[in-house]
Design an enzyme around this catalytic site. Structure first.
Site, PDB file in Angstrom:
ATOM      1  N   GLN A   1      71.858  54.863  46.277  1.00  0.00           N
ATOM      2  CA  GLN A   1      70.485  54.377  46.380  1.00  0.00           C
ATOM      3  C   GLN A   1      69.927  54.574  47.784  1.00  0.00           C
ATOM      4  O   GLN A   1      68.781  55.022  47.962  1.00  0.00           O
ATOM      5  CB  GLN A   1      70.433  52.880  46.014  1.00  0.00           C
ATOM      6  CG  GLN A   1      70.555  52.592  44.534  1.00  0.00           C
ATOM      7  CD  GLN A   1      71.992  52.445  44.060  1.00  0.00           C
ATOM      8  OE1 GLN A   1      72.917  52.968  44.696  1.00  0.00           O
ATOM      9  NE2 GLN A   1      72.187  51.767  42.947  1.00  0.00           N
TER      10      GLN A   1
ATOM     11  N   HIS B   1      81.722  61.713  38.697  1.00  0.00           N
ATOM     12  CA  HIS B   1      82.885  61.030  39.267  1.00  0.00           C
ATOM     13  C   HIS B   1      84.097  61.956  39.378  1.00  0.00           C
ATOM     14  O   HIS B   1      84.270  62.894  38.591  1.00  0.00           O
ATOM     15  CB  HIS B   1      83.257  59.818  38.412  1.00  0.00           C
ATOM     16  CG  HIS B   1      82.198  58.767  38.366  1.00  0.00           C
ATOM     17  ND1 HIS B   1      81.889  57.983  39.450  1.00  0.00           N
ATOM     18  CD2 HIS B   1      81.368  58.389  37.354  1.00  0.00           C
ATOM     19  CE1 HIS B   1      80.918  57.145  39.114  1.00  0.00           C
ATOM     20  NE2 HIS B   1      80.588  57.368  37.853  1.00  0.00           N
TER      21      HIS B   1
ATOM     22  N   LYS C   1      53.340  77.728  23.811  1.00  0.00           N
ATOM     23  CA  LYS C   1      54.499  78.627  23.746  1.00  0.00           C
ATOM     24  C   LYS C   1      55.516  78.193  24.792  1.00  0.00           C
ATOM     25  O   LYS C   1      55.182  78.053  25.976  1.00  0.00           O
ATOM     26  CB  LYS C   1      54.066  80.072  24.024  1.00  0.00           C
ATOM     27  CG  LYS C   1      55.053  81.112  23.549  1.00  0.00           C
ATOM     28  CD  LYS C   1      55.050  81.193  22.021  1.00  0.00           C
ATOM     29  CE  LYS C   1      55.683  82.483  21.514  1.00  0.00           C
ATOM     30  NZ  LYS C   1      55.646  82.549  20.044  1.00  0.00           N
TER      31      LYS C   1
ATOM     32  N   ARG D   1      85.058  57.683  49.389  1.00  0.00           N
ATOM     33  CA  ARG D   1      85.203  58.267  48.056  1.00  0.00           C
ATOM     34  C   ARG D   1      84.560  59.645  48.031  1.00  0.00           C
ATOM     35  O   ARG D   1      83.783  60.017  48.905  1.00  0.00           O
ATOM     36  CB  ARG D   1      84.530  57.372  47.007  1.00  0.00           C
ATOM     37  CG  ARG D   1      83.039  57.207  47.237  1.00  0.00           C
ATOM     38  CD  ARG D   1      82.366  56.398  46.156  1.00  0.00           C
ATOM     39  NE  ARG D   1      80.922  56.302  46.380  1.00  0.00           N
ATOM     40  CZ  ARG D   1      80.049  55.827  45.502  1.00  0.00           C
ATOM     41  NH1 ARG D   1      80.471  55.392  44.322  1.00  0.00           N
ATOM     42  NH2 ARG D   1      78.757  55.766  45.778  1.00  0.00           N
TER      43      ARG D   1
ATOM     44  N   THR E   1      49.971  80.894  19.709  1.00  0.00           N
ATOM     45  CA  THR E   1      50.980  80.796  20.764  1.00  0.00           C
ATOM     46  C   THR E   1      51.451  82.177  21.206  1.00  0.00           C
ATOM     47  O   THR E   1      51.818  82.371  22.365  1.00  0.00           O
ATOM     48  CB  THR E   1      52.178  79.943  20.313  1.00  0.00           C
ATOM     49  OG1 THR E   1      52.832  80.571  19.212  1.00  0.00           O
ATOM     50  CG2 THR E   1      51.719  78.554  19.910  1.00  0.00           C
TER      51      THR E   1
END
Length: 300
Positions: A228, A256, A15, A179, A60
């Site tokens: 990263q 962005h 479920k 940025r 379920t």
């Protein structure tokens, strides 16, 4: 036509999206947890598939009812503990169930603050990340408990750069020494044990570690030479603080925000460098993901 030789690779049913609001009343002070629970069971036979024999199926709808009944019987200390209670119940109650998988999302709520005082029984929904967990329990084995946070949207308007990446005939993106950084954090980690430590404290520690390495101190922030690198630092700090984490993954999509080019509108003579306008977009987007695990020395 000859019948093909086929075997079952995996079967599971359950479920999804069982919504549950738990209210704990301690006198005038009330506590709430809002959950969305999904259950999946695997049986030790396949006769429901091959013969249409439903005699072993736990409906379920019954699984849904079990979620509510066990919440009433046990309360909800935290989602990991409740998930373990559910998984253990299905294997203990039904001998023909060989695997139970539980997934729980927890909606964030915090107390309403009135003139600096927290309200006893009024709450406001928060959007600073969704806590979740998964439990995978197979008969005669220890449970695999994972926890995580998702939908944690973060933005910082400086101290993010991306320079010195591959320069070839396909590159159009210029170096950027400063940025806007915006992402939606997805983090998931696996515990190496399932008891004798605090799930709540651990989750808060990991969330704070992620924030430490993505945004940094309030006055100075923290410089990021790449998504990263920030991702790696967040995982490393989390695993350094929490010995119970065996492995951890983080996924960070780029959301962005591109500067609007006002050079197309010379009549306005814009000269305010501190007053910037950007155009946010999330498609297409870069996506950065890594999984780290503890390295265990081999025993000779």
């Amino acid at each position: 036509m000859a019948e093909p030789e086929i075997i079952f690779v995996n079967t599971e049913y359950g479920k999804n999206y069982v919504r549950l609001l738990h209210v704990q009343r301690d006198g005038k002070l009330h506590h709430i947890k809002e959950l969305e629970v999904s259950t999946k069971l695997t049986l030790d036979t396949h006769k429901d598939y091959t013969e249409g024999d439903n005699s072993d199926i736990i409906a379920t709808d019954s699984q849904k009812n079990t979620v509510y009944i066990l919440a009433k019987q046990n309360g909800i200390k935290n989602i990991e503990t409740f998930g373990l209670i559910l998984a253990n119940h299905f294997l203990e109650k039904y001998r023909h169930v060989c695997r139970a998988q539980i997934k729980i999302d927890q909606q964030g709520w915090k107390r309403v603050n009135v003139d600096g005082r927290e309200h006893n029984h009024a709450f406001v929904e928060t959007s600073d990340g969704t806590r979740f967990c998964t439990i995978d329990l197979r008969r005669y084995t220890n449970p695999i408990v994972c926890a995580g946070i998702k939908n944690l949207k973060i933005m910082k308007t400086t101290q993010s750069a991306f320079v010195n990446f591959v320069r070839d005939e396909y590159r159009a993106l210029p170096d950027s020494k400063d940025r806007i950084f915006c992402t939606v954090v997805y983090a998931k980690w696996t515990y190496n044990r399932s008891e004798h430590f605090c799930f709540d404290k651990t989750w808060e520690t990991v969330k704070n570690s992620i924030m430490d390495k993505l945004v940094g101190p309030p006055n100075t922030g923290i410089f990021s030479p790449s998504v990263q690198h920030s991702l790696y630092l967040a995982i490393r700090l989390s695993m350094a603080k929490i010995n119970e984490i065996e492995d951890m993954e983080i996924e960070l999509p780029n959301v962005h925000a591109y500067p609007v080019d006002f050079s197309k509108f010379p009549a306005f003579r814009f000269k305010q460098p501190e007053n910037e306008v950007f155009m946010p977009t999330n498609k297409p987007s870069g996506n950065i993901k890594a999984t780290l695990a503890r390295k265990h020395s081999s025993k000779l």
